[in-house]
Every structure is written in C-alpha cells, then in structure tokens.
Design an enzyme around this catalytic site. Structure first.
Site, mmCIF file in Angstrom:
data_model
loop_
_atom_site.group_PDB
_atom_site.id
_atom_site.type_symbol
_atom_site.label_atom_id
_atom_site.label_comp_id
_atom_site.label_asym_id
_atom_site.label_seq_id
_atom_site.Cartn_x
_atom_site.Cartn_y
_atom_site.Cartn_z
ATOM 1 C CE1 TYR A 190 -3.244 3.007 1.134
ATOM 2 C CE2 TYR A 190 -1.691 3.315 2.929
ATOM 3 C CZ TYR A 190 -2.754 3.761 2.188
ATOM 4 O OH TYR A 190 -3.347 4.970 2.482
HETATM 5 P P1 NAD Z 1 -12.196 5.185 2.238
HETATM 6 O O1 NAD Z 1 -11.986 3.823 1.681
HETATM 7 O O2 NAD Z 1 -13.237 5.371 3.264
HETATM 8 O O3 NAD Z 1 -12.459 6.209 1.035
HETATM 9 C C1 NAD Z 1 -11.903 6.045 -0.264
HETATM 10 C C2 NAD Z 1 -13.039 6.058 -1.278
HETATM 11 O O4 NAD Z 1 -12.477 5.969 -2.605
HETATM 12 C C3 NAD Z 1 -13.990 4.871 -1.135
HETATM 13 O O5 NAD Z 1 -15.310 5.338 -0.877
HETATM 14 C C4 NAD Z 1 -13.915 4.136 -2.465
HETATM 15 O O6 NAD Z 1 -15.145 3.615 -2.893
HETATM 16 C C5 NAD Z 1 -13.375 5.207 -3.399
HETATM 17 N N1 NAD Z 1 -12.615 4.693 -4.547
HETATM 18 C C6 NAD Z 1 -11.614 3.791 -4.517
HETATM 19 N N2 NAD Z 1 -11.187 3.557 -5.772
HETATM 20 C C7 NAD Z 1 -11.929 4.349 -6.599
HETATM 21 C C8 NAD Z 1 -11.946 4.549 -8.005
HETATM 22 N N3 NAD Z 1 -11.121 3.881 -8.839
HETATM 23 N N4 NAD Z 1 -12.830 5.432 -8.540
HETATM 24 C C9 NAD Z 1 -13.678 6.109 -7.710
HETATM 25 N N5 NAD Z 1 -13.720 5.943 -6.366
HETATM 26 C C10 NAD Z 1 -12.845 5.066 -5.827
HETATM 27 O O7 NAD Z 1 -10.756 5.660 2.790
HETATM 28 P P2 NAD Z 1 -10.371 6.896 3.745
HETATM 29 O O8 NAD Z 1 -9.904 6.338 5.029
HETATM 30 O O9 NAD Z 1 -11.428 7.917 3.700
HETATM 31 O O10 NAD Z 1 -9.085 7.433 2.977
HETATM 32 C C11 NAD Z 1 -9.214 8.437 1.967
HETATM 33 C C12 NAD Z 1 -7.856 8.626 1.296
HETATM 34 O O11 NAD Z 1 -6.891 9.042 2.259
HETATM 35 C C13 NAD Z 1 -7.307 7.356 0.649
HETATM 36 O O12 NAD Z 1 -6.665 7.728 -0.572
HETATM 37 C C14 NAD Z 1 -6.275 6.864 1.662
HETATM 38 O O13 NAD Z 1 -5.227 6.157 1.025
HETATM 39 C C15 NAD Z 1 -5.778 8.172 2.240
HETATM 40 N N6 NAD Z 1 -5.282 8.054 3.621
HETATM 41 C C16 NAD Z 1 -6.140 7.693 4.624
HETATM 42 C C17 NAD Z 1 -5.674 7.614 5.927
HETATM 43 C C18 NAD Z 1 -6.565 7.221 7.070
HETATM 44 O O14 NAD Z 1 -6.047 7.080 8.191
HETATM 45 N N7 NAD Z 1 -7.878 7.046 6.859
HETATM 46 C C19 NAD Z 1 -4.335 7.914 6.204
HETATM 47 C C20 NAD Z 1 -3.490 8.247 5.149
HETATM 48 C C21 NAD Z 1 -3.973 8.348 3.864
HETATM 49 C C1 UGA Z 2 -4.047 3.999 8.712
HETATM 50 C C2 UGA Z 2 -4.951 3.826 7.479
HETATM 51 O O1 UGA Z 2 -5.697 2.632 7.575
HETATM 52 C C3 UGA Z 2 -4.180 3.811 6.188
HETATM 53 O O2 UGA Z 2 -5.089 3.862 5.101
HETATM 54 C C4 UGA Z 2 -3.284 4.997 6.194
HETATM 55 O O3 UGA Z 2 -2.594 5.141 5.020
HETATM 56 C C5 UGA Z 2 -2.370 4.997 7.385
HETATM 57 O O4 UGA Z 2 -3.180 5.072 8.546
HETATM 58 C C6 UGA Z 2 -1.434 6.172 7.393
HETATM 59 O O5 UGA Z 2 -1.282 6.858 8.394
HETATM 60 O O6 UGA Z 2 -0.817 6.421 6.359
HETATM 61 P P1 UGA Z 2 -2.920 2.348 10.417
HETATM 62 O O7 UGA Z 2 -1.944 3.254 11.049
HETATM 63 O O8 UGA Z 2 -2.564 0.912 10.294
HETATM 64 O O9 UGA Z 2 -3.297 2.809 8.932
HETATM 65 O O10 UGA Z 2 -4.288 2.580 11.210
HETATM 66 P P2 UGA Z 2 -5.235 1.579 12.029
HETATM 67 O O11 UGA Z 2 -5.847 0.582 11.120
HETATM 68 O O12 UGA Z 2 -6.158 2.416 12.834
HETATM 69 O O13 UGA Z 2 -4.217 0.793 12.983
HETATM 70 C C7 UGA Z 2 -3.474 1.439 14.015
HETATM 71 C C8 UGA Z 2 -2.700 0.382 14.771
HETATM 72 O O14 UGA Z 2 -3.624 -0.451 15.467
HETATM 73 C C9 UGA Z 2 -1.866 -0.534 13.878
HETATM 74 O O15 UGA Z 2 -0.623 -0.793 14.461
HETATM 75 C C10 UGA Z 2 -2.686 -1.828 13.827
HETATM 76 O O16 UGA Z 2 -1.903 -2.995 13.706
HETATM 77 C C11 UGA Z 2 -3.399 -1.811 15.161
HETATM 78 N N1 UGA Z 2 -4.690 -2.520 15.070
HETATM 79 C C12 UGA Z 2 -5.630 -2.121 14.175
HETATM 80 C C13 UGA Z 2 -4.920 -3.582 15.911
HETATM 81 O O17 UGA Z 2 -4.042 -3.978 16.703
HETATM 82 N N2 UGA Z 2 -6.133 -4.210 15.834
HETATM 83 C C14 UGA Z 2 -7.113 -3.824 14.965
HETATM 84 O O18 UGA Z 2 -8.196 -4.436 14.947
HETATM 85 C C15 UGA Z 2 -6.855 -2.747 14.110
#
Ligand code: NAD
Ligand code: UGA
Length: 315
Positions: free
Chosen positions: A149
């Site tokens: 990823y």
């Molecule tokens: P999310 O999965 O809730 O939202 C992403 C949306 O993109 C989904 O609704 C999905 O249906 C849509 N999507 C995926 N592929 C697509 C395509 N080809 N065409 C149109 N729509 C499409 O994820 P999120 O947690 O809201 O994350 C949003 C963005 O932020 C993502 O790009 C993710 O990589 C990035 N991001 C999230 C986190 C986090 O902690 N949530 C951290 C770092 C980066």
């Molecule tokens: C999150 C998002 O899911 C990614 O899309 C994003 O890109 C990433 O942040 C980011 O900062 O770039 P992550 O940090 O793994 O990834 O977030 P969580 O899924 O909330 O996990 C946080 C920590 O909790 C991780 O170490 C994970 O292993 C742990 N975890 C998570 C558990 O131990 N149990 C669970 O059920 C879920």
C-alpha cells in the site's frame, strides 16, 4: 470554489465534501463505491453529502471520461483510493495499483487539458515512510515503505510532483497520519475499539500493542485540505498532516476503557506484515506553509468517536 472531491463516499472524503458545502462552495463528489468495506456505510455517507448539497457522480475514476467531470472545476481533492496497509499483499495488490497509481495518473493526465484548474490536493499517507530513520519524521527524510500500500501511495505522490514539475499541474500532496473520528472505516483500530466498548465485541491486537501512531482527528485533516486549496503553495509541495499525539495502541486501549467505563475483551495475535513500529510526523513545514496546526487532542477525539459509535449503534 468549484470543487471535485474524489472518494467522497469514503470516511475522510465525505467529511471534506460536507465541510466545503458548509463553506458554501460548489461541490461535486465522485465515488465508485468499492466493496473494500460495507457499501451501505458509503451509501449513507453519500446520502449525507447529497443532503448537504453535494452533487454526486457514481463513477470509477479508471473508467469515466474525466473531461466532463472536470469541466469548470478549479480545485480537485483527490482522496479516492484503496486504503488499508495490512491487506495490500498478494492478489489484492492489483487493486492497489489500479485505484492508487493508475487512477491518479489518469486524473493528472486529464488535468493537463483543464483551463480552470488552480489546485489538485492529493491524499498521501504516512505509510510512505515505513519504519522511518528518525522521529519526528520530516518530508525530506527518505521514504522507505514497508507495505505494498505504502509503495502505491508513494508512487502516486511522485506522479503528482512529476506532473507539477513537467506540466505545471498545481499539486499539493498531504501525508495524512492515521486519521480517526466519527465515520472512521470499519477496518481501522478506533472503530473496532469503539464498537467493542459499545457492543462488547472482541478486540484483536496485532503484535505487542506497543506500536505507536501519530493519530490525527478527521476535522484537522479536512482543515489541512481546505488550507492546501486556498493558500499560496509551490506546485509539487509535499506536507505532513500529523496530530502530534504519539501514543501506543495499548495506551489508546486504556483511554477507551476509561472513557467508556468498561472492560474490553482483548485477544493478542502476531504482528501483521506491513505494520510499521511507529509513526510521528514533523509538522514544521505545514505550520509554516499553510498556517495549519492540529486542534483536536486525542482524548477529545476519542470521546467524539465513542459518542458517534454509541449513536450509530442505536439506529
Ligand atoms: P475510504 O476507503 O473510506 O475512502 C476512499 C473512497 O475511494 C472509497 O469510498 C472508495 O469507494 C473510493 N474509490 C476507490 N477507488 C476508486 C476509483 N477507482 N474510482 C472512484 N472511487 C474510488 O478511505 P479513507 O480512510 O477515507 O481514505 C481516503 C484517502 O486518504 C485514501 O486515498 C487513503 O489512502 C488516504 N489516507 C487515509 C488515511 C486514514 O487514516 N484514513 C491515512 C493516510 C492516507
Ligand atoms: C491507517 C490507514 O488505515 C491507512 O489507510 C493509512 O494510510 C495509514 O493510517 C497512514 O497513516 O498512512 P494504520 O496506522 O494501520 O493505517 O491505522 P489503524 O488501522 O487504525 O491501525 C493502528 C494500529 O492499530 C496498527 O498498528 C494496527 O496494527 C493496530 N490494530 C488495528 C490492531 O491492533 N487491531 C485492529 O483491529 C486494528
């Protein structure tokens, strides 16, 4: 502003689309409703956005003719993508390259033909750092992702900077650090912990629980997006968006226990491949370039997420 929010049915994108409507901007939301998690949650997010006045386009970025979609748009917030660090191995990788790399390249190519575009804000990720060399990690530190990823998010971020330097596409990449708050995706830690606190479901912890994250509240991430669209920024800029709450997963569990006044049933399993030991973002650059700072602290953010989980459970 006439904004396009890709991924507008997702967790962060739906918050952003609604905030832009609150600020009275014209907003088109685009999403293909992928089945990575329960599509009903995305439909509910999209319905909420439509009620707030967002025009919704259900389309796959990889397939749609983007010329019509981009007509008149002056800011693109590109959040669509395949998230999830731990599930990006094996056959699933094809979805990550398609939705994170190919879709971003297609959007950037289409942006070259736009006469109205003045900013493209890309949702990058702290996962591009992998197990970073130092903390807090700054934007100039060497990216070395340890998950597939993270590799795709880094490739997409490089594409954004490349289209900025080669074709003057005004991109800004924001490296979000683990975003949480109401509406958080169901595969993420805080949603699972909140559900356990509200419904008594079991929590699985991957590894020792001593892994540390720089958790960031969703409204703060939304604010960073708004500032990235409106401030004067050099095309190709990359900025950390980090909440400043370096906390281990075990410490987070304690906060959930205390705030929910309940015991939690926890099972511990092996650490997951791709999971970094620690994240911690240096925010000097975003403070200086955008004047951004995180506002919501971890305890307050968890309280809000717990409240949301309890209310959603009642529906
Ligand atoms: P999310 O999965 O809730 O939202 C992403 C949306 O993109 C989904 O609704 C999905 O249906 C849509 N999507 C995926 N592929 C697509 C395509 N080809 N065409 C149109 N729509 C499409 O994820 P999120 O947690 O809201 O994350 C949003 C963005 O932020 C993502 O790009 C993710 O990589 C990035 N991001 C999230 C986190 C986090 O902690 N949530 C951290 C770092 C980066
Ligand atoms: C999150 C998002 O899911 C990614 O899309 C994003 O890109 C990433 O942040 C980011 O900062 O770039 P992550 O940090 O793994 O990834 O977030 P969580 O899924 O909330 O996990 C946080 C920590 O909790 C991780 O170490 C994970 O292993 C742990 N975890 C998570 C558990 O131990 N149990 C669970 O059920 C879920």
């Amino acid at each position: 502003m006439h904004a396009l929010v890709t991924g507008a049915a997702g967790f962060v994108g739906s918050h952003l689309a609604k905030r832009l409507r609150d600020d009275d901007h014209d907003v088109v939301g685009l999403d293909s409703f992928t089945d990575y998690y329960d599509v009903a949650l995305k439909r509910a997010n999209a319905d909420g956005a439509v009620r707030a006045g967002v025009k919704f386009v259900e389309a796959d970025l990889n397939e749609v003719d983007l010329r019509g979609v981009l007509d008149g748009v002056d800011v693109i917030f590109h959040l669509a993508g395949q998230p999830g660090v731990r599930s990006s191995w094996g056959d699933e990788f094809a979805t990550y390259t398609r939705c994170n790399v190919e879709a971003t390249q297609k959007l950037l190519e289409a942006s070259r033909d736009s006469r109205s575009l003045r900013r493209l804000v890309f949702a990058s990720s702290s996962s591009i750092y992998g197990d970073a060399e130092r903390f807090p990690t700054s934007e100039s530190d060497r990216p070395q992702p340890i998950s597939p990823y993270g590799v795709t998010k880094l490739a997409a971020e490089h594409l954004c900077s490349l289209y900025a330097s080669s074709f003057d596409i005004p991109t800004v990449s924001l490296r979000y650090f683990t975003v949480y708050g109401p509406g958080q995706r169901p595969d993420m830690a805080f949603t699972r912990f909140a559900q356990a606190a509200v419904r008594g479901s079991e929590i699985t912890i991957f590894g020792s629980g001593e892994q540390v994250r720089d958790f960031t509240y969703v409204d703060d991430v939304v604010e960073a997006n708004v500032l990235a669209a409106t401030c004067d920024v050099t095309p190709g800029t990359v900025l950390n968006v980090a909440g400043g709450s370096y906390t281990s997963v075990n410490e987070v569990l304690d906060v959930f226990r205390e705030l929910a006044s309940t015991e939690l049933t926890v099972t511990r399993v092996e650490a997951m491949a791709g999971d970094v030991r620690r994240t911690g973002g240096d925010t000097a650059a975003i403070r200086s370039v955008l004047g951004w700072r995180p506002v919501v602290g971890l305890r307050e953010g968890i309280e809000r997420q717990l409240k949301w989980a309890a209310e959603s459970d009642l529906r």
